[in-house]
Design a protein around this motif. Structure first.
Motif, mmCIF file in Angstrom:
data_model
loop_
_atom_site.group_PDB
_atom_site.id
_atom_site.type_symbol
_atom_site.label_atom_id
_atom_site.label_comp_id
_atom_site.label_asym_id
_atom_site.label_seq_id
_atom_site.Cartn_x
_atom_site.Cartn_y
_atom_site.Cartn_z
ATOM 1 N N LEU A 1 0.890 6.675 -6.915
ATOM 2 C CA LEU A 1 -0.323 7.436 -7.249
ATOM 3 C C LEU A 1 -0.122 8.930 -6.982
ATOM 4 O O LEU A 1 -0.591 9.776 -7.735
ATOM 5 C CB LEU A 1 -1.507 6.899 -6.444
ATOM 6 C CG LEU A 1 -2.032 5.522 -6.873
ATOM 7 C CD1 LEU A 1 -3.063 5.017 -5.882
ATOM 8 C CD2 LEU A 1 -2.630 5.585 -8.272
ATOM 9 N N LYS A 2 0.574 9.242 -5.911
ATOM 10 C CA LYS A 2 0.839 10.638 -5.595
ATOM 11 C C LYS A 2 1.700 11.284 -6.674
ATOM 12 O O LYS A 2 1.472 12.428 -7.084
ATOM 13 C CB LYS A 2 1.530 10.738 -4.239
ATOM 14 C CG LYS A 2 1.787 12.165 -3.775
ATOM 15 C CD LYS A 2 2.408 12.186 -2.385
ATOM 16 C CE LYS A 2 2.668 13.613 -1.922
ATOM 17 N NZ LYS A 2 3.295 13.642 -0.556
ATOM 18 N N GLN B 1 0.826 -1.207 0.000
ATOM 19 C CA GLN B 1 0.000 0.000 0.000
ATOM 20 C C GLN B 1 0.861 1.259 0.000
ATOM 21 O O GLN B 1 0.549 2.250 -0.655
ATOM 22 C CB GLN B 1 -0.937 0.012 1.225
ATOM 23 C CG GLN B 1 -2.025 -1.044 1.174
ATOM 24 C CD GLN B 1 -1.602 -2.336 1.847
ATOM 25 O OE1 GLN B 1 -0.410 -2.581 2.044
ATOM 26 N NE2 GLN B 1 -2.568 -3.161 2.199
ATOM 27 N N TYR B 2 1.969 1.213 0.748
ATOM 28 C CA TYR B 2 2.884 2.354 0.811
ATOM 29 C C TYR B 2 3.422 2.681 -0.582
ATOM 30 O O TYR B 2 3.408 3.836 -1.013
ATOM 31 C CB TYR B 2 4.024 2.039 1.776
ATOM 32 C CG TYR B 2 5.197 2.988 1.665
ATOM 33 C CD1 TYR B 2 5.174 4.230 2.289
ATOM 34 C CD2 TYR B 2 6.327 2.641 0.930
ATOM 35 C CE1 TYR B 2 6.252 5.105 2.175
ATOM 36 C CE2 TYR B 2 7.406 3.508 0.815
ATOM 37 C CZ TYR B 2 7.364 4.733 1.440
ATOM 38 O OH TYR B 2 8.429 5.596 1.324
ATOM 39 N N TYR B 3 3.904 1.664 -1.287
ATOM 40 C CA TYR B 3 4.481 1.901 -2.609
ATOM 41 C C TYR B 3 3.412 2.346 -3.608
ATOM 42 O O TYR B 3 3.653 3.220 -4.445
ATOM 43 C CB TYR B 3 5.177 0.638 -3.110
ATOM 44 C CG TYR B 3 6.443 0.308 -2.348
ATOM 45 C CD1 TYR B 3 7.479 1.230 -2.253
ATOM 46 C CD2 TYR B 3 6.603 -0.918 -1.723
ATOM 47 C CE1 TYR B 3 8.641 0.938 -1.553
ATOM 48 C CE2 TYR B 3 7.761 -1.224 -1.024
ATOM 49 C CZ TYR B 3 8.773 -0.296 -0.939
ATOM 50 O OH TYR B 3 9.919 -0.581 -0.251
ATOM 51 N N ALA B 4 2.235 1.753 -3.533
ATOM 52 C CA ALA B 4 1.164 2.132 -4.447
ATOM 53 C C ALA B 4 0.748 3.584 -4.230
ATOM 54 O O ALA B 4 0.560 4.342 -5.192
ATOM 55 C CB ALA B 4 -0.033 1.199 -4.269
ATOM 56 N N GLN B 5 0.620 3.978 -2.971
ATOM 57 C CA GLN B 5 0.230 5.355 -2.683
ATOM 58 C C GLN B 5 1.302 6.346 -3.150
ATOM 59 O O GLN B 5 0.991 7.429 -3.637
ATOM 60 C CB GLN B 5 -0.021 5.524 -1.180
ATOM 61 C CG GLN B 5 -1.302 4.878 -0.690
ATOM 62 C CD GLN B 5 -2.530 5.463 -1.375
ATOM 63 O OE1 GLN B 5 -2.650 6.675 -1.546
ATOM 64 N NE2 GLN B 5 -3.452 4.593 -1.785
ATOM 65 N N ALA B 6 2.575 5.960 -3.020
ATOM 66 C CA ALA B 6 3.657 6.827 -3.488
ATOM 67 C C ALA B 6 3.576 7.015 -4.997
ATOM 68 O O ALA B 6 3.737 8.139 -5.504
ATOM 69 C CB ALA B 6 5.004 6.226 -3.094
ATOM 70 N N HIS C 1 -2.638 10.419 -9.255
ATOM 71 C CA HIS C 1 -3.655 9.356 -9.133
ATOM 72 C C HIS C 1 -4.044 8.760 -10.489
ATOM 73 O O HIS C 1 -5.215 8.480 -10.747
ATOM 74 C CB HIS C 1 -4.876 9.867 -8.369
ATOM 75 C CG HIS C 1 -4.572 10.169 -6.935
ATOM 76 N ND1 HIS C 1 -4.645 9.223 -5.938
ATOM 77 C CD2 HIS C 1 -4.128 11.311 -6.342
ATOM 78 C CE1 HIS C 1 -4.290 9.761 -4.783
ATOM 79 N NE2 HIS C 1 -3.976 11.031 -5.003
ATOM 80 N N GLY D 1 -6.776 -0.305 -6.991
ATOM 81 C CA GLY D 1 -7.802 -0.448 -5.961
ATOM 82 C C GLY D 1 -8.333 -1.830 -5.799
ATOM 83 O O GLY D 1 -9.390 -2.028 -5.197
ATOM 84 N N ASN E 1 -2.897 -2.805 -5.731
ATOM 85 C CA ASN E 1 -3.263 -1.631 -4.932
ATOM 86 C C ASN E 1 -3.371 -0.366 -5.774
ATOM 87 O O ASN E 1 -4.169 0.531 -5.472
ATOM 88 C CB ASN E 1 -2.241 -1.425 -3.817
ATOM 89 C CG ASN E 1 -2.498 -2.302 -2.618
ATOM 90 O OD1 ASN E 1 -3.436 -2.096 -1.873
ATOM 91 N ND2 ASN E 1 -1.656 -3.322 -2.443
ATOM 92 N N LEU E 2 -2.576 -0.288 -6.835
ATOM 93 C CA LEU E 2 -2.675 0.864 -7.739
ATOM 94 C C LEU E 2 -4.083 1.021 -8.303
ATOM 95 O O LEU E 2 -4.607 2.111 -8.457
ATOM 96 C CB LEU E 2 -1.672 0.720 -8.885
ATOM 97 C CG LEU E 2 -0.229 1.132 -8.643
ATOM 98 C CD1 LEU E 2 0.633 0.769 -9.844
ATOM 99 C CD2 LEU E 2 -0.120 2.622 -8.357
#
Length: 246
Positions: free
Chosen positions: A139-140, A132-137, A144, A244, A241-242
């Motif tokens: 996307l940021k 989740q950490y890597y996916a959120q990074a 997104h 969803g 996770n990218l």
């Protein structure tokens, strides 16, 4: 530091030393295996991958030097942080230990603060290196856009392994400028992707190479290799996770 799910192996032929280190480590882990000599430790290293290994340098059967070399080539713990434990060592001898395959060295009697420093340095909290950490990074960094994030991510997965191999060879050959150029590229790649955990390690590696401090550079290289190996293991979950799908 909070209690984690670290799995730890302690190998020492002195029963009191084993017990004392296990007691100190119980602050952070409830999964500690003990070996009374090098041969027993070798059997354990072949059966299971540990989060961290502590090896007494002088043991019967196989000493710490022999054991770490076998672990790096013939066991499940090739990339596991392995810490040398010894009663007497000088600064230049510490560097020799690292060159022989150890990640770090602790001097007996072990001070709790030193032990905490080693754990913090070599066992990153799982919360900061999750899929989740890597996916959120990603996307940021891509505003997104999961498809674009996947492109960036897969490009990195294609390029970084070769760069790590080349970097390892340059460090082995003590070619500091070549190693520095590669480390700089890796630092830029992790900055671009927003992977701050790997960026920080690559940045420190770059600084150590600028200072021509090869022992420290080799330490950071091992950390970077371990961190990227974790990322490779998470790659399918990162992509899920990218989009969803979790």
């Amino acid at each position: 530091m909070i209690l984690t799910e670290l799995s730890i192996l302690i190998a020492d032929d002195n029963e009191m030393n084993r017990w004392l280190l296990a007691e100190q480590l119980s602050v952070w882990s409830n999964d500690v295996a003990l070996a009374c000599d090098g041969l027993e430790a070798w059997n354990l290293l072949q059966d299971r991958q540990y989060s961290m290994v502590f090896l007494d340098v002088n043991m019967p059967g196989l000493n710490g030097f022999e054991l770490v070399k076998k672990a790096r080539t013939e066991s499940l713990n090739r990339l596991t942080p392995i810490i040398a434990v010894t009663a007497h060592i000088q600064t230049h001898q510490r560097y020799l230990l690292i060159e022989d395959g150890f990640n770090e060295c602790l001097v007996k009697p072990i001070v709790l603060a030193d032990l905490q420093h080693v754990l913090s340095n070599w066992c990153a909290p799982t919360a900061t290196v999750s899929s989740q950490y890597y996916a959120q990074a990603l996307l940021k960094k891509t505003e997104h856009n999961p498809a674009l994030g996947q492109v960036f991510f897969q490009k990195m997965l294609q390029e970084v392994p070769t760069q790590l191999v080349d970097l390892g060879q340059a460090l082995q050959d003590q070619q500091c400028q070549i190693a520095l150029d590669i480390a700089h590229k890796l630092h830029g790649s992790f900055c671009f992707s927003g992977f701050d955990d790997l960026r920080a390690i690559a940045g420190q590696l770059e600084q150590d190479l600028l200072n021509i401090d090869l022992p420290k550079a080799n330490q950071q290289f091992q950390r970077l290799t371990n961190g990227f190996a974790n990322l490779l293991n998470l790659q399918n979950d990162v992509i899920a996770n990218l989009f969803g799908d979790f």
